[in-house]
Write a protein that holds these residues in place. Structure first.
Motif, short mmCIF file in Angstrom:
data_model
loop_
_atom_site.label_atom_id
_atom_site.label_comp_id
_atom_site.label_asym_id
_atom_site.label_seq_id
_atom_site.Cartn_x
_atom_site.Cartn_y
_atom_site.Cartn_z
N ARG A 55 49.55 41.27 53.66
CA ARG A 55 50.43 40.60 52.69
C ARG A 55 51.87 41.04 52.95
O ARG A 55 52.12 41.97 53.73
CB ARG A 55 50.02 40.97 51.25
CG ARG A 55 48.62 40.54 50.89
CD ARG A 55 48.36 40.74 49.41
NE ARG A 55 48.85 39.62 48.62
CZ ARG A 55 49.19 39.69 47.35
NH1 ARG A 55 49.13 40.84 46.71
NH2 ARG A 55 49.61 38.62 46.70
N TYR A 61 45.29 42.15 53.67
CA TYR A 61 45.17 40.94 52.85
C TYR A 61 43.93 40.97 51.97
O TYR A 61 43.95 40.46 50.83
CB TYR A 61 45.15 39.68 53.73
CG TYR A 61 45.36 38.44 52.92
CD1 TYR A 61 46.64 37.96 52.66
CD2 TYR A 61 44.28 37.76 52.34
CE1 TYR A 61 46.86 36.85 51.87
CE2 TYR A 61 44.48 36.65 51.54
CZ TYR A 61 45.77 36.19 51.31
OH TYR A 61 45.97 35.10 50.51
N HIS A 64 43.89 41.52 48.16
CA HIS A 64 44.22 40.46 47.18
C HIS A 64 42.96 39.78 46.64
O HIS A 64 42.78 39.72 45.41
CB HIS A 64 45.19 39.45 47.80
CG HIS A 64 45.38 38.22 46.97
ND1 HIS A 64 45.93 38.25 45.71
CD2 HIS A 64 45.05 36.91 47.23
CE1 HIS A 64 45.96 37.02 45.21
NE2 HIS A 64 45.43 36.19 46.12
N VAL A 68 41.61 39.86 42.74
CA VAL A 68 41.31 38.65 41.97
C VAL A 68 39.88 38.72 41.44
O VAL A 68 39.61 38.38 40.28
CB VAL A 68 41.53 37.38 42.83
CG1 VAL A 68 41.08 36.12 42.08
CG2 VAL A 68 42.99 37.25 43.23
N ASP A 90 40.57 32.35 49.61
CA ASP A 90 41.59 32.01 50.61
C ASP A 90 41.01 31.82 52.02
O ASP A 90 41.76 31.60 52.97
CB ASP A 90 42.66 33.12 50.67
CG ASP A 90 43.68 32.97 49.55
OD1 ASP A 90 43.90 31.84 49.10
OD2 ASP A 90 44.25 34.00 49.12
N ASP A 156 44.06 34.52 40.16
CA ASP A 156 44.87 34.56 41.38
C ASP A 156 46.36 34.63 41.04
O ASP A 156 47.12 35.45 41.57
CB ASP A 156 44.56 33.30 42.21
CG ASP A 156 45.39 33.21 43.49
OD1 ASP A 156 45.53 34.23 44.17
OD2 ASP A 156 45.89 32.11 43.78
N HIS A 159 47.35 38.11 39.55
CA HIS A 159 47.54 39.16 40.56
C HIS A 159 48.82 38.93 41.35
O HIS A 159 49.54 39.88 41.66
CB HIS A 159 46.34 39.24 41.51
CG HIS A 159 46.47 40.38 42.49
ND1 HIS A 159 46.63 40.20 43.85
CD2 HIS A 159 46.53 41.73 42.29
CE1 HIS A 159 46.76 41.38 44.44
NE2 HIS A 159 46.70 42.32 43.52
N ASN A 160 49.14 37.66 41.66
CA ASN A 160 50.40 37.38 42.36
C ASN A 160 51.60 37.81 41.52
O ASN A 160 52.59 38.33 42.05
CB ASN A 160 50.50 35.88 42.67
CG ASN A 160 49.65 35.48 43.86
OD1 ASN A 160 49.34 36.32 44.71
ND2 ASN A 160 49.24 34.24 43.93
N THR A 163 52.11 41.56 41.56
CA THR A 163 52.63 42.09 42.84
C THR A 163 53.89 41.33 43.28
O THR A 163 54.21 41.30 44.47
CB THR A 163 51.55 41.98 43.93
OG1 THR A 163 51.10 40.62 44.03
CG2 THR A 163 50.35 42.85 43.61
#
Length: 740
Positions: A55, A61, A64, A68, A90, A156, A159-160, A163
């Motif tokens: 990320r 990655y 993530h 989630v 993803d 999702d 969490h985005n 961060t």
């Protein structure tokens, strides 16, 4: 990023394994059937698929999808299918694996959810408005087929947001704006109250970091005092609950930072004057659904016995739940030190549904459809809107948003059927909610034997009869009378069909006019005609021609031809004479990846202030790069800016104020108790003591109260704050705040 690069591959792998074990532990501690094997397989599959990818923060990655999945089980309470889909969400988009690969290993359900999430990936909004609207339609369509798609999408997004610090400033504005505009209202509509609050607070933190830090600091400073007040308030109630044999817990709840900020902005008051920061929640164990409502009211009497209750603040959502399924009994009672304290009374089941929304509904499903009736009703509204979508993406989003964040009112038909509508709905909204044909031919309403017009706003409890007529037909001004998404969408759809016919008629009339004079249609000709009639677009011209509101005369067209010929001669003589020096040079594109410094001290500032929010140096602002590479400046919380952040994220640029500012006008609103000499003191404070130039002053007194609007010339927003503080120290002045 340094933190992750300094780890050895073994340490990093152990960190990833530990994160996944936290997901497993949360799953094993839940009430779900234990399908550990499929979850472990999904984790290994995703870990292999994302191998070597990092990320922006530098972390592997795979952390993530794991995060989630943890939100899905720990905060939404979903089961193994959703956890697997979260771990794999993803994979189709970012790796070479396909839907078929996932279906072969994990079954159709998981593959369907992952595919639904892939269609709406990369945020709801693309760079182009049409892509944006299409992605949002896909989101809603996916939700109507399986609600778990949107629940995992919420996890999702959460969490985005958690961060978001690793992103560039302009990306933070885009994602935070998108979150406030659509995701937080959607969480609210689905009853995900806890997630809604966190999304709002995180967006607020990145959009207004200074104000966020100040409010959090004040909340921290007052925490001990708040706890004492709440404990003193609930002490007598605890005894009554114990004596009555209730098993319960009492939680003290603090208003969120974003809610406090909103109230400060709306009411123009400081933190210290917000009185509903305090709230208490009583959650009781209940083993008999038939007694749930009776027990809520029994606890209500425990509060009324020892406290004075606010007469207008009783809210009974036990009988008629909110549209998102929320059920509780609310009251507001007087606590120590004269503080009003809101009390929420819920059973354990009510509390879980309030926090987790429809995710918790499934836990309590009994095979009876009632549990989902409100969600089904809302999804039918969404399907209506999708069946007749707005061609304009922003209008589409606004139409949906009408039904996302609206408070509800409850009205009745003459036969006693209950209809739930957004607060502020009119007779016309109710007509369209009954049936499109009723809305189309709606003439008026009848409430308590009185006729009321289409535009009449309804109150909860109204019993409304809709009066129709076959000769009645929708008019464009009806849009102003609609406050529900369904009514607005149906009405626009009907008007669009009529408009299309009129536009074709107007275009035909226009072309016939030009043909008579042997004139070839061109952009220059149309622009000139639009200018002559003060119109904005071709469609306006065609509509007015079709409705016989204007006509294009023979003389007007002859004048256009002669003007065009003389202009052509000039251009042939000197091809560049109509252009200013330098106009033919390309303007340097704005680097949107860097913070753009605003220069108010330049003779020609390198930006344009937008009139919709009138920002001044020192305000929290951001830039929007227009088609000509000009930076247009908006306040961060401007409603127009909110739409820009959501729709055109790629055009945003982070900004900072630089240089010494010129003077800007600001209007300050002052309210207070009138007394002899107060005007003289106000002007002396600003002009003499602070050396500020007063441009205009409008003051009026009614009995003992006065109101004053004062326009001053200032350099920054900080100066306005200093003026307001100084005014509040004048005897008699109660409120002073900037209004523009």
């Amino acid at each position: 990023m340094t933190k992750y690069l300094s780890q050895t591959p073994e340490e990093e792998d152990q960190m990833v394994e530990n994160a996944f074990h936290e997901v497993l532990e949360a799953y094993l501690a839940s009430n779900h059937r234990k399908k550990v094997e499929i979850i472990e397989r999904a984790y290994r599959f995703a870990k292999n698929a994302h191998k070597g990818i990092r990320r922006r923060s530098g972390e592997p990655y795979i952390l993530h999808p794991i995060a989630v999945a943890k939100i899905v089980i720990s905060e939404l309470g979903l089961g193994s299918t959703s956890i697997c889909a979260a771990l794999l969400h993803d994979v189709i988009e970012d790796t070479e694996f396909t839907r078929e690969d996932i279906e072969a290993d994990f079954g159709t359900k998981v593959a369907d959810i992952v595919e639904g999430l892939t269609k709406i990936s990369g945020g709801i909004f693309g760079d182009k408005a049409s892509i944006q609207a299409e992605n949002f339609r896909k989101l809603l369509l996916s939700m109507s087929s399986d609600i778990r798609v949107i629940l995992i999408k919420m996890a999702d997004r959460l969490h985005n947001m958690r961060t978001l610090g690793a992103m560039r400033p302009e990306k933070q504005y885009k994602i935070a704006g998108e979150t406030l505009y659509i995701y937080a209202p959607l969480a609210h509509r689905l009853g995900l109250f806890k997630i809604k609050l966190e999304l709002e607070d995180l967006a607020f933190k990145y959009e207004h970091p200074t104000q966020y830090a100040e409010i959090m600091e004040k909340l921290s400073e007052t925490a001990d005092h708040r706890e004492k007040i709440v404990e003193e308030f609930v002490r007598p109630v605890r005894k009554m609950l114990d004596d009555a044999g209730f098993k319960y817990e009492i939680k003290a709840r603090v208003k969120s930072a974003y809610s406090i900020f909103n109230k400060m902005q709306t009411k123009k008051i400081p933190f210290e004057e917000i009185y509903d920061i305090y709230a208490v929640r009583v959650i009781f164990e209940n083993d008999d659904d038939a007694l749930e409502k009776i027990r809520c009211w029994q606890i209500y009497t425990f509060f009324t016995d020892g406290h004075r209750v606010h007469p207008d603040r009783l809210r009974d959502w036990t009988s008629i739940p909110k549209a998102n399924g929320y059920r509780a009994l609310h009251l507001t009672a007087m606590g120590p030190e004269g503080k009003w304290i809101e009390v929420q009374i819920r059973s354990r089941k009510m509390d879980e549904i309030a926090e987790l929304g429809y995710a918790a509904h499934w836990k309590y499903k009994t095979g009876v459809q009632e549990d989902d009736s409100e969600l089904d009703s809302w999804m039918n509204t969404v399907k209506d809107i999708l069946a007749n979508p707005e061609p304009n993406a922003i209008d589409f989003l606004d139409t949906i948003k009408l039904n996302l964040f609206a408070s509800e009112i409850y009205v009745f038909t003459p036969k006693g059927d209950l209809i739930t509508l957004p607060a502020g709905s009119t007779v016309l909204d109710m007509a369209f909610s009954i049936h499109s044909q009723v809305g189309t031919h709606c003439l008026a309403g009848k409430i308590s034997h009185k006729l009321v017009p289409l535009s009449h706003k309804l109150d909860s409890g109204d019993q409304v009869e809709i009066i129709t007529s076959d000769s009645q037909y929708p008019q464009p001004e009806w849009i102003e009378f609609c406050n529900s998404a369904k009514a607005k969408n149906r009405l626009r759809s009907i008007l669009r069909k009529d408009r299309k016919v009129l536009l074709e008629k107007g275009k035909r009339i226009f072309e016939e006019c030009l043909a008579k004079e042997n004139i070839q249609s061109s952009n220059q000709i149309i622009t000139k005609i639009l200018g002559n009639h003060h119109l904005q677009s071709r469609d306006d011209l065609y509509m007015m021609l079709a409705n016989d509101e204007i006509n294009i005369s023979h003389k007007e067209l002859k004048d256009l031809i002669s003007t065009r010929k003389s202009l052509m001669k000039k251009l042939l003589r000197n091809p560049f004479s109509s252009k200013k020096d330098g106009d033919n040079q390309m303007k340097q594109p704005v680097n949107r990846k860097e913070v753009y410094t605003l220069r108010p001290d330049d003779s020609t500032p390198n930006y344009r202030l937008e009139s919709c929010c009138s920002p001044i140096p020192g305000d929290d602002v951001f830039g929007f790069v227009d088609e000509d590479e000009n930076v247009v400046v908006h306040k961060i919380d401007c409603p127009v800016a909110m739409r820009l952040k959501s729709a055109y994220g790629s055009r945003l640029v982070a900004t900072s104020w630089g240089g010494i500012a010129k003077r800007f006008s600001a209007v300050i609103s002052i309210d207070g108790i009138d007394r002899h000499g107060i005007l003289e003191e106000i002007t002396a404070t600003i002009s003499t003591k602070m050396n500020i130039n007063i441009r205009s002053l409008n003051i009026a007194a009614k009995q003992e109260v006065f109101h004053c609007d004062l326009t001053v010339l200032i350099d920054t927003a900080e100066t306005v704050g200093a003026i307001c503080d100084a005014l509040k120290h004048i005897k008699g002045v109660k409120f002073a705040h900037r209004i523009s």
